[in-house]
Design a protein around this motif. Structure first.
Motif, PDB file in Angstrom:
ATOM      1  N   THR A 117       4.895  -4.244  10.178  1.00  0.00           N
ATOM      2  CA  THR A 117       3.943  -5.335   9.970  1.00  0.00           C
ATOM      3  C   THR A 117       3.008  -4.971   8.833  1.00  0.00           C
ATOM      4  O   THR A 117       2.380  -3.904   8.847  1.00  0.00           O
ATOM      5  N   THR A 119      -0.125  -4.631   6.527  1.00  0.00           N
ATOM      6  CA  THR A 119      -1.550  -4.488   6.845  1.00  0.00           C
ATOM      7  C   THR A 119      -2.402  -4.883   5.640  1.00  0.00           C
ATOM      8  O   THR A 119      -1.881  -5.154   4.554  1.00  0.00           O
ATOM      9  N   ASP A 120      -3.703  -4.849   5.839  1.00  0.00           N
ATOM     10  CA  ASP A 120      -4.617  -5.113   4.721  1.00  0.00           C
ATOM     11  C   ASP A 120      -4.425  -4.077   3.609  1.00  0.00           C
ATOM     12  O   ASP A 120      -4.569  -4.408   2.424  1.00  0.00           O
ATOM     13  N   GLN A 121      -4.099  -2.844   3.976  1.00  0.00           N
ATOM     14  CA  GLN A 121      -3.857  -1.817   2.971  1.00  0.00           C
ATOM     15  C   GLN A 121      -2.618  -2.147   2.128  1.00  0.00           C
ATOM     16  O   GLN A 121      -2.617  -1.950   0.909  1.00  0.00           O
ATOM     17  N   ALA A 141      -0.804 -10.114   4.882  1.00  0.00           N
ATOM     18  CA  ALA A 141      -1.173  -9.437   6.114  1.00  0.00           C
ATOM     19  C   ALA A 141      -0.505 -10.105   7.314  1.00  0.00           C
ATOM     20  O   ALA A 141      -0.497 -11.332   7.432  1.00  0.00           O
ATOM     21  N   THR A 165       3.959   1.622   0.582  1.00  0.00           N
ATOM     22  CA  THR A 165       4.058   1.229   1.985  1.00  0.00           C
ATOM     23  C   THR A 165       5.077   2.093   2.716  1.00  0.00           C
ATOM     24  O   THR A 165       4.809   2.610   3.818  1.00  0.00           O
TER      25      THR A 165
END
Length: 409
Positions: A117, A119-121, A141, A165
């Motif tokens: 999933t 993420t904001d990162q 996101a 990622t």
């Protein structure tokens, strides 16, 4: 006179001598019986040479500028251009990233693997790639992408953000993944390589053409890696249809692997092209790094790489192995019975001109006497990472040890 003195005088010296002789003979007989019935020592085999050299000389003309190397997935590096200093490699670094992902989370063809999933990162990494005009894959996101889809986003449109990622997924942090990349490079013998990031955008990520053959050789062992780098396009949830930035895919027999290009790195291309030998498929791997021509850095690397492949491809073929002048070797016994060894049919090996083919002989447990033509040993021929083993026969009769050899060995 004491009783002991009387006893000593009563013993006949001749009787003592006879007794000693008898005991000595008995001892020899026991030793002889033991030796006669002891197991026969192993038969030994010796080779006539350390290796056999295939006829001819490997020939390749590397481009005048840039650095290059050629090899295969099983033979490793075969030849390279003289200048092999470390240079920036841009997105070619993603070969190592994909290799480590598949080592940590193996996939079988047809499998999608775990779902990640975003993420904001991950979204911040995508936004940063936009700002820096890096190659990228759109993510949002909460978006769910499988391992397979992420590898497609890494290797086809060459998403820098996807490299980061995946690195964090494998190692927990960017720093830990970079350390893993460098440890792996060291273990593969990539002595002129240093990774500073997962994508190759950092100019401190450097390597040479020889080292890139080594990591490509390792990565091409994975069927899923081979499958993905050969894809012309893929459809992903948010990004939609994405295309492979390898413009040479499908031309000159090319089925991969990875391009890279920045102003500092110039044009970089590591390619793979199959060569079929009977039921076997081998992959020629060529690397061109640092190709720089006005407004066509990457195109010049792609074209130079294709020329190398076209030149060397006909040189990879099946050869009939010519035995050394004195034959492959001999089989010998400790009792001095010996025979030259032969194989019943010609041995075919896949290789290239001037390649050294190593071999070794292992004797078999055989029943003696062994008439000529008996399978008495095996010959194992090693070519790169592949080997084949065939039976060997004696040309002279091998007799068992004689009576006196068994006794006096």
């Amino acid at each position: 006179m004491s009783d002991n003195q009387k006893l000593y005088k009563s013993i006949d010296p001749k009787a003592i001598f006879v007794l000693v002789i008898i005991l000595f003979i008995i001892g020899l007989a026991i030793i002889g019986i033991v030796r006669f019935n002891s197991p026969i020592p192993d038969i030994d085999a010796t080779t006539s040479a350390q290796n056999i050299v295939l006829p001819g000389q490997f020939s390749v003309a590397f481009p005048d500028q840039a650095q290059s190397a050629i090899g295969t997935d099983t033979f490793g590096v075969i030849a390279s251009s003289p200048d092999q200093n470390p240079v920036p490699i841009a997105s070619v670094a993603k070969i190592m990233t994909a290799y480590l992902v598949l080592k940590a989370h193996p996939l079988q063809p047809g499998e999608d693997g775990p779902t990640l999933t975003m993420t904001d990162q991950d979204v911040a990494g995508y936004q940063s790639a936009i700002e820096k005009n890096y190659s990228r894959l759109p993510v949002t996101a909460g978006e769910e992408l499988t391992e397979r889809q992420l590898l497609e986003g890494l290797l086809l449109p060459s998403g820098n953000n996807i490299a980061d990622t995946l690195g964090r997924w494998v190692a927990g942090s960017d720093e830990a993944f970079i350390a893993k990349m460098n440890d792996t490079a060291k273990s593969l013998g990539m002595t002129n390589t240093h990774y500073a990031d997962a994508s190759g955008a950092n100019e401190a990520t450097v390597s040479n053409a020889v080292d890139q053959i080594k990591i490509a050789q390792a990565a091409m062992q994975d069927p899923v890696f081979r499958e993905i780098v050969a894809m012309p396009d893929a459809t992903l949830p948010l990004a939609g249809k994405v295309y492979n930035v390898n413009w040479m895919l499908g031309k000159h027999g090319i089925v991969g692997i990875k391009t890279g290009s920045t102003t500092k790195a110039g044009g970089c291309f590591v390619s793979a092209a199959p060569v079929v030998n009977g039921s076997e498929k081998h992959y020629i791997i060529a690397a061109v790094l640092g190709s720089k021509k006005a407004n066509r850095n990457l195109q010049s690397a792609l074209e130079a790489n294709a020329r190398i492949l076209d030149e060397v491809r006909p040189q990879f073929k099946s050869y009939t192995l010519t035995p050394p002048e004195n034959g492959f070797g001999q089989i010998t016994t400790p009792w001095h019975s010996q025979s030259d060894l032969q194989v019943s049919q010609p041995i075919q090996v896949f290789g290239y001109p001037g390649m050294k083919v190593s071999y070794f002989i292992n004797p078999l447990a055989i029943k003696l006497p062994a008439a000529p033509g008996t399978d008495v040993a095996t010959l194992t021929v090693q070519t790169g990472k592949t080997s084949q083993t065939v039976s060997m026969q004696n040309t002279e009769k091998i007799n068992p040890p004689g009576f006196f050899w068994k006794i006096f060995r």
